[in-house]
Design a protein around this motif. Structure first.
Motif, PDB file in Angstrom:
ATOM      1  N   UNK A  87       0.834  -1.316   0.111  1.00  0.00           N
ATOM      2  CA  UNK A  87       0.021  -0.029   0.072  1.00  0.00           C
ATOM      3  C   UNK A  87       0.838   1.175  -0.010  1.00  0.00           C
ATOM      4  N   UNK A  88       0.403   2.326   0.823  1.00  0.00           N
ATOM      5  CA  UNK A  88       1.080   3.648   0.458  1.00  0.00           C
ATOM      6  C   UNK A  88       1.889   3.876   1.875  1.00  0.00           C
ATOM      7  N   UNK A  89       3.119   4.151   1.835  1.00  0.00           N
ATOM      8  CA  UNK A  89       3.841   4.655   3.002  1.00  0.00           C
ATOM      9  C   UNK A  89       4.336   3.271   3.740  1.00  0.00           C
ATOM     10  N   UNK A  90       4.530   2.481   2.985  1.00  0.00           N
ATOM     11  CA  UNK A  90       5.173   1.136   3.600  1.00  0.00           C
ATOM     12  C   UNK A  90       6.665   1.089   3.405  1.00  0.00           C
ATOM     13  N   UNK A  91       7.485   0.430   4.125  1.00  0.00           N
ATOM     14  CA  UNK A  91       8.904   0.480   4.123  1.00  0.00           C
ATOM     15  C   UNK A  91       9.629  -1.067   4.214  1.00  0.00           C
ATOM     16  N   UNK A  92      10.178  -1.418   3.346  1.00  0.00           N
ATOM     17  CA  UNK A  92      10.943  -2.876   3.175  1.00  0.00           C
ATOM     18  C   UNK A  92      12.230  -2.710   3.786  1.00  0.00           C
ATOM     19  N   UNK A  93      12.630  -3.402   4.790  1.00  0.00           N
ATOM     20  CA  UNK A  93      14.168  -3.156   5.173  1.00  0.00           C
ATOM     21  C   UNK A  93      15.047  -3.937   4.331  1.00  0.00           C
ATOM     22  N   UNK A  94      16.313  -3.815   4.457  1.00  0.00           N
ATOM     23  CA  UNK A  94      17.204  -4.226   3.462  1.00  0.00           C
ATOM     24  C   UNK A  94      17.443  -5.637   3.715  1.00  0.00           C
ATOM     25  N   UNK A  95      17.513  -6.429   2.589  1.00  0.00           N
ATOM     26  CA  UNK A  95      17.578  -7.840   2.455  1.00  0.00           C
ATOM     27  C   UNK A  95      16.428  -8.628   3.095  1.00  0.00           C
ATOM     28  N   UNK A  96      15.451  -7.932   3.000  1.00  0.00           N
ATOM     29  CA  UNK A  96      14.248  -8.632   3.376  1.00  0.00           C
ATOM     30  C   UNK A  96      13.715  -9.333   2.207  1.00  0.00           C
ATOM     31  N   UNK A  97      12.823 -10.265   2.239  1.00  0.00           N
ATOM     32  CA  UNK A  97      12.531 -11.485   1.223  1.00  0.00           C
ATOM     33  C   UNK A  97      10.984 -11.996   1.536  1.00  0.00           C
ATOM     34  N   UNK A  98      10.315 -12.279   0.541  1.00  0.00           N
ATOM     35  CA  UNK A  98       9.050 -12.781   0.875  1.00  0.00           C
ATOM     36  C   UNK A  98       9.052 -14.251   0.040  1.00  0.00           C
ATOM     37  N   UNK A  99       8.450 -15.206   0.385  1.00  0.00           N
ATOM     38  CA  UNK A  99       8.043 -16.352  -0.561  1.00  0.00           C
ATOM     39  C   UNK A  99       7.023 -16.159  -1.328  1.00  0.00           C
ATOM     40  N   UNK A 112      11.821  -4.700   9.456  1.00  0.00           N
ATOM     41  CA  UNK A 112      13.145  -4.308   9.643  1.00  0.00           C
ATOM     42  C   UNK A 112      13.978  -5.137   8.768  1.00  0.00           C
ATOM     43  N   UNK A 113      15.242  -5.012   8.683  1.00  0.00           N
ATOM     44  CA  UNK A 113      16.106  -5.697   7.902  1.00  0.00           C
ATOM     45  C   UNK A 113      16.079  -7.308   8.087  1.00  0.00           C
ATOM     46  N   UNK A 114      16.397  -7.809   6.912  1.00  0.00           N
ATOM     47  CA  UNK A 114      16.643  -9.332   6.865  1.00  0.00           C
ATOM     48  C   UNK A 114      15.038  -9.997   7.401  1.00  0.00           C
ATOM     49  N   UNK A 115      14.140  -9.281   7.158  1.00  0.00           N
ATOM     50  CA  UNK A 115      12.652 -10.068   7.535  1.00  0.00           C
ATOM     51  C   UNK A 115      12.234 -10.945   6.498  1.00  0.00           C
ATOM     52  N   UNK A 116      11.740 -11.945   6.871  1.00  0.00           N
ATOM     53  CA  UNK A 116      11.327 -13.148   6.030  1.00  0.00           C
ATOM     54  C   UNK A 116       9.694 -13.401   5.857  1.00  0.00           C
ATOM     55  N   UNK A 117       9.040 -13.396   4.792  1.00  0.00           N
ATOM     56  CA  UNK A 117       7.712 -13.153   5.116  1.00  0.00           C
ATOM     57  C   UNK A 117       7.391 -14.915   4.171  1.00  0.00           C
ATOM     58  N   UNK A 118       6.382 -15.615   4.898  1.00  0.00           N
ATOM     59  CA  UNK A 118       6.106 -16.901   4.291  1.00  0.00           C
ATOM     60  C   UNK A 118       5.195 -16.252   2.957  1.00  0.00           C
ATOM     61  N   UNK A 119       5.163 -17.545   2.196  1.00  0.00           N
ATOM     62  CA  UNK A 119       3.843 -17.438   0.927  1.00  0.00           C
ATOM     63  C   UNK A 119       2.732 -17.040   1.534  1.00  0.00           C
ATOM     64  N   UNK A 120       2.007 -15.882   0.829  1.00  0.00           N
ATOM     65  CA  UNK A 120       0.661 -15.740   1.055  1.00  0.00           C
ATOM     66  C   UNK A 120       0.547 -15.089   2.624  1.00  0.00           C
ATOM     67  N   UNK A 121       1.473 -14.049   2.914  1.00  0.00           N
ATOM     68  CA  UNK A 121       1.330 -13.233   3.951  1.00  0.00           C
ATOM     69  C   UNK A 121       0.345 -11.974   3.942  1.00  0.00           C
ATOM     70  N   UNK A 122      -0.550 -11.817   4.858  1.00  0.00           N
ATOM     71  CA  UNK A 122      -1.166 -10.514   4.939  1.00  0.00           C
ATOM     72  C   UNK A 122      -0.755  -9.559   5.913  1.00  0.00           C
TER      73      UNK A 122
END
Length: 390
Positions: A258-270, A308-318
């Motif tokens: 959405x708007x005003x989101x921020x993804x930290x460095x080296x973060x990934x999602x499946x 934050x940095x290095x955050x990992x999100x599972x497949x299909x995360x809301x």
């Protein structure tokens, strides 16, 4: 004629994005849904939406009004049929009302109106995952709408270019020493946008006004980076609405921010389950996980949320509105709004702290946090309390 965009029955299936905006202000393709309708109708529109949003998006009624279901993306043919509607008429597709005529503020019984059946093809945005899964066709439609009979800025000779006829660069944009492959779909670069050197872009792709693609980014279409966003690392088939950042290395795929989101460095999602099974996503309307029919589905993140940095999100995360996620391990695949924490557990992100952060973030872009904005966040905070653990 006065045109009004209404949310329609899909509104609750489009949460968390419609917590903070009407359906009309979702971005899919190059433009928002409202911008598409206003361009084809050649007029401004107002909105019929939830009461708590109506202070920011007020309803404007006149003697003769046409209400339009915002879930539908417009075409020239549909716009012309809607403009021709008269009293006691509605335009329908598969029994679904796309638009209807209303005199003044009297209201209407849709069942009593004379139906005009639409036989043209159109795109309907009725689930959160439609925003990225239907984004390719939406980019192509918007590209034709915005670029036909116009001349692109000259493409700098330092770039590697394939199918330049499918590339449009607005005035003030800077694109140098990059790879632009439009053989798989159009590439649109908005006014005053910057694509830094070494970036690899494969269409369909849209970069909004004053947005930036960082050094050496790898972007696969269909992807939209909205106005004033920052994008870097590896991005595949994703949509960033506006004023959001995914500026560092890390993977974002089959996702919507959405708007005003921020993804930290080296973060990934499946975006693909290990067993290749269909992905299920949290649905706010049913308060359960819904089948998407998709094998690839990544991260759905509401406004003002950050990780934050290095955050990992599972497949299909809301992730809901204004969540702050950090720490090692995989967080839950549904993170309620105003949550603070990660895989080790979450607490409530206090509203006064939220206001402090939001005000600072918006101020950096020269935008004021208004009283209406605070009221909207207060409403969402109260509403979402039932899903938070504390």
């Amino acid at each position: 004629m006065n045109f009004i965009l209404f949310d329609g029955p899909s509104r609750n299936d489009l949460l968390p994005f419609t917590f903070t905006r009407p359906v009309a202000d979702l971005r899919v393709g190059i433009m928002t849904i409202r911008e598409k309708w206003e361009k084809l109708l050649d007029t401004e529109t107002s909105t019929k939406t939830e009461e708590y949003l109506s202070g920011k998006w007020p309803l404007k009624l006149e003697d003769e009004n046409i209400f339009i279901n915002s879930s539908y993306l417009p075409t020239q043919e549909i716009a012309e049929k809607i403009k021709s509607l008269r009293e006691n008429q509605k335009l329908i597709l598969n029994e679904d009302a796309i638009a209807y005529f209303q005199k003044g503020d009297k209201g209407v019984d849709l069942q009593e109106l004379n139906a005009i059946v639409l036989e043209a093809e159109t795109i309907k945005i009725e689930h959160t995952w439609d925003i990225f899964s239907k984004n390719g066709k939406a980019i192509e439609m918007d590209f034709g709408l915005l670029c036909t009979n116009r001349n692109s800025q000259k493409i700098d000779e330092s770039n590697y270019v394939k199918c330049p006829e499918n590339i449009f660069i607005e005035n003030g944009a800077v694109v140098e020493n990059c790879s632009l492959n439009a053989s798989t779909g159009p590439i649109y670069i908005g006014k005053d946008a910057i694509v830094m050197e070494g970036s690899l872009i494969r269409g369909p792709f849209a970069l909004g006004e004053s947005a930036t693609v960082k050094l050496g980014a790898k972007i696969y279409g269909p992807t939209t980076i909205g106005p004033n966003c920052r994008a870097g690392g590896e991005i595949n088939n994703s949509v960033l609405f506006q004023n959001s950042n995914k500026g560092h290395d890390g993977f974002l795929g089959n996702s919507v921010l959405g708007e005003w989101c921020n993804i930290g460095a080296d973060s990934n999602n499946s975006n693909l389950k290990n067993n290749y099974a269909e992905v299920r996503l949290w649905n706010y309307n049913t308060e359960n996980f819904a089948k998407t029919g998709l094998q690839f589905c990544g991260l759905i993140m509401g406004d003002h949320s950050k990780c934050g940095i290095n955050t990992m999100f599972n497949t299909g995360t809301v992730v809901g509105v204004s969540a702050n996620i950090f720490g090692s391990g995989f967080p839950r695949n549904f993170i309620p709004g105003f949550s603070w924490g990660g895989s080790g557990g979450t607490s409530t992100y206090k509203l006064e702290k939220v206001f402090e952060t939001v005000e600072l973030v918006m101020k950096r872009r020269g935008i004021e946090l208004t009283g209406e904005d605070k009221n909207i966040l207060q409403h969402i905070f109260d509403y979402s309390s039932k899903w938070r653990r504390s």
